[in-house]
Write a protein that holds these residues in place. Sequence first.
Motif, short mmCIF file in Angstrom:
data_model
loop_
_atom_site.label_atom_id
_atom_site.label_comp_id
_atom_site.label_asym_id
_atom_site.label_seq_id
_atom_site.Cartn_x
_atom_site.Cartn_y
_atom_site.Cartn_z
N ALA A 222 19.38 10.97 26.64
CA ALA A 222 20.67 11.50 26.20
C ALA A 222 20.67 11.83 24.72
CB ALA A 222 21.77 10.50 26.53
N ALA A 223 19.96 11.03 23.92
CA ALA A 223 19.95 11.23 22.47
C ALA A 223 19.35 12.58 22.10
CB ALA A 223 19.19 10.11 21.78
N GLY A 224 18.31 12.98 22.82
CA GLY A 224 17.69 14.27 22.52
C GLY A 224 18.68 15.42 22.64
N ILE A 225 19.52 15.37 23.67
CA ILE A 225 20.52 16.42 23.87
C ILE A 225 21.56 16.40 22.76
CG2 ILE A 225 22.31 17.26 25.44
CD1 ILE A 225 20.68 16.01 27.74
N VAL A 226 22.06 15.20 22.44
CA VAL A 226 23.08 15.07 21.40
C VAL A 226 22.54 15.50 20.04
CG1 VAL A 226 24.58 13.44 20.18
CG2 VAL A 226 24.30 13.25 22.66
N ILE A 227 21.32 15.08 19.72
CA ILE A 227 20.72 15.41 18.43
C ILE A 227 20.53 16.91 18.28
CG2 ILE A 227 18.61 15.20 17.04
CD1 ILE A 227 18.44 12.29 18.04
N ASP A 228 20.08 17.58 19.34
CA ASP A 228 19.88 19.03 19.28
C ASP A 228 21.20 19.76 19.02
OD1 ASP A 228 17.16 19.03 19.59
OD2 ASP A 228 17.21 19.27 21.77
N ARG A 229 22.29 19.23 19.58
CA ARG A 229 23.57 19.94 19.48
C ARG A 229 24.38 19.53 18.25
NH1 ARG A 229 25.91 20.10 25.74
NH2 ARG A 229 24.17 21.30 26.62
N SER A 230 24.34 18.23 17.90
CA SER A 230 25.25 17.76 16.84
C SER A 230 24.58 16.96 15.73
CB SER A 230 26.37 16.92 17.47
OG SER A 230 27.06 17.65 18.46
N GLY A 231 23.33 16.58 15.91
CA GLY A 231 22.65 15.81 14.87
C GLY A 231 22.49 14.35 15.22
N ALA A 232 21.59 13.68 14.51
CA ALA A 232 21.28 12.28 14.78
C ALA A 232 22.46 11.37 14.49
CB ALA A 232 20.07 11.85 13.97
N TRP A 233 23.31 11.74 13.53
CA TRP A 233 24.42 10.86 13.14
C TRP A 233 25.34 10.59 14.33
CZ3 TRP A 233 29.60 11.96 13.50
CH2 TRP A 233 29.94 13.30 13.79
N LEU A 234 25.60 11.64 15.14
CA LEU A 234 26.51 11.46 16.28
C LEU A 234 25.87 10.58 17.35
CD1 LEU A 234 29.21 12.08 17.59
CD2 LEU A 234 28.19 14.15 18.57
N ALA A 235 24.56 10.76 17.58
CA ALA A 235 23.87 9.93 18.57
C ALA A 235 23.94 8.46 18.18
CB ALA A 235 22.42 10.38 18.70
N LEU A 236 23.73 8.15 16.90
CA LEU A 236 23.80 6.77 16.44
C LEU A 236 25.22 6.23 16.51
CD1 LEU A 236 21.37 7.11 13.43
CD2 LEU A 236 21.06 5.53 15.35
N LEU A 237 26.18 7.06 16.16
CA LEU A 237 27.58 6.64 16.23
C LEU A 237 27.99 6.31 17.66
CD1 LEU A 237 30.31 6.30 14.74
CD2 LEU A 237 30.76 8.72 15.24
N LEU A 238 27.62 7.18 18.59
CA LEU A 238 28.00 6.97 20.00
C LEU A 238 27.32 5.73 20.58
CD1 LEU A 238 27.93 10.64 21.36
CD2 LEU A 238 29.94 9.20 20.95
N VAL A 239 26.03 5.56 20.29
CA VAL A 239 25.33 4.42 20.88
C VAL A 239 25.82 3.12 20.27
CG1 VAL A 239 23.30 4.19 19.33
CG2 VAL A 239 23.07 3.73 21.77
N GLY A 240 26.21 3.15 18.99
CA GLY A 240 26.79 1.96 18.39
C GLY A 240 28.09 1.57 19.08
N ALA A 241 28.92 2.59 19.37
CA ALA A 241 30.18 2.32 20.07
C ALA A 241 29.92 1.80 21.49
CB ALA A 241 31.01 3.60 20.13
N ILE A 242 28.90 2.33 22.15
CA ILE A 242 28.55 1.87 23.50
C ILE A 242 28.09 0.41 23.46
CG2 ILE A 242 26.87 2.14 25.37
CD1 ILE A 242 26.99 5.17 24.80
N ALA A 243 27.26 0.06 22.48
CA ALA A 243 26.79 -1.33 22.36
C ALA A 243 27.95 -2.27 22.12
CB ALA A 243 25.76 -1.44 21.24
N LEU A 244 28.92 -1.86 21.30
CA LEU A 244 30.10 -2.68 21.04
C LEU A 244 30.91 -2.89 22.32
CD1 LEU A 244 31.27 -1.18 17.63
CD2 LEU A 244 30.36 -3.47 18.01
N ALA A 245 31.05 -1.82 23.10
CA ALA A 245 31.82 -1.93 24.34
C ALA A 245 31.12 -2.85 25.35
CB ALA A 245 32.03 -0.54 24.94
N LEU A 246 29.80 -2.71 25.47
CA LEU A 246 29.07 -3.52 26.45
C LEU A 246 29.00 -4.99 26.04
CD1 LEU A 246 26.10 -1.14 27.37
CD2 LEU A 246 28.13 -1.66 28.72
N ALA A 247 29.13 -5.28 24.73
CA ALA A 247 29.10 -6.67 24.28
C ALA A 247 30.23 -7.48 24.89
CB ALA A 247 29.19 -6.72 22.75
N ALA A 248 31.31 -6.80 25.30
CA ALA A 248 32.44 -7.50 25.91
C ALA A 248 32.08 -8.14 27.25
CB ALA A 248 33.61 -6.54 26.10
N ALA A 249 30.92 -7.77 27.80
CA ALA A 249 30.51 -8.31 29.10
C ALA A 249 29.88 -9.69 29.00
CB ALA A 249 29.53 -7.36 29.79
N VAL A 250 29.67 -10.20 27.77
CA VAL A 250 29.06 -11.53 27.63
C VAL A 250 29.87 -12.57 28.40
CG1 VAL A 250 28.49 -13.38 26.02
CG2 VAL A 250 28.01 -11.03 25.40
#
Length: 403
Positions: free
Chosen positions: A353-381
């Motif tokens: 997924a990161a390859g697609i996002v990076i090609d279209r919007s840049g690495a910053w958005l890929a890192l921002l989105l995956v950081g938000a995803i990791a934060l959301a999944l942490a709630a499953a502890v």
Amino acid sequence: MLAVLLLPGALRAFLPALIGRSALAMGGLALLLAVEDSTGSYTQAGFATAAFGMANVVAAPWRARAVDRFGQRIALIAMASGQAAGFTALALSTETDRVADVWFLALSTVIGLTAPPLGAAMRMIWASLTTAGDQRTKAFSIDAVCEELLFVGGPVIITAVIVATSPGIGLRVTAAVVFLGTVAMTSSPSSGALRGTGRGVTRGDRPLRQPGFARVLTVLLGVGAVLGVAEIAAPAVAAQRDAAAASGWLLAAFAGGSAVGGLLYGQLNLKAGVGRRLFVLCVSMGLAAVLVSQLDPLGLFAAGLALVGLFLAPSLITGYLIADTIVPESSRTEASTWINTSVNLGASLASAAAGIVIDRSGAWLALLLVGAIALALAAAVPFGRLRESEPPAVHAPDRCELG
């Protein structure tokens, strides 16, 4: 922390285990370069590498069950023999004219299917040699740090071998490493004592049937996702700044941060429960990914990647400790393997997924989105299931109990 290496039988198993585990760090690159050299096609080489990776992930739980059932010596030597044969056959195929491309895919699949779970097996040995609590945390920490270093040095070593000789020799060296390392590890008394249950594990003892374990795997998907995006974002950012040569240094900063994190984690005398630790680590990793997405200068970006990596090894270590806490001893090799599988799956999905996002919007958005995803999944502890501060003591079983 190094005191755990002086435990009776520790180094005798750990050093050859590291040698055998280095095959995983070298094998993927050796396979890629050998198939590309033979076919002249990176597409075909990519397909072979994908077949190797997917087969490795899919078969991982079943290989671990075989180790739990038949014991380390029998199961691991059988797997290492199969993988060494696969690497050798692939080397011969890449050096032979007019070999059908399907053979490269088939042999790559065999290599992935038969990869021995030496990391999970070594953690079982650590569990048998250490007492629960700080001592086991230190053992898992030094194990994780050394594994990180393998993945830093392994590709460098195999590249040097291939440049000096040939891709086929690189595959043969990898075959020798996995076979000899596995045989030496399993010939140690501490590995030989883990003879397995001799029967299949009951359904109720399976890791995925333990309350809270599936939720832990969900959390670790987020950790793997950050890992996968970081490994794609680093070379992308370097290329955007016309500094492609900096890609290796950026990835080294990430891996170095993880190694430092593992060392620090093993030194700390933490009182918080393993569930709370996993939550804090995953939230911290997600926040760090969000932070690094906003860093523009290359030097600051490298520092940010090191900060993200700082939480990687501790998250994995905590996952292994949780497996040691809530999974019956008869299926702990499988449980440890599921931890790795979850992280690898998250990394694979996020990389695509990161390859697609990076090609279209840049690495910053890929890192921002995956950081938000990791934060959301942490709630499953699963806090309610993991309140104990350390796993219960697991003593090394007597030999008569293992027969």
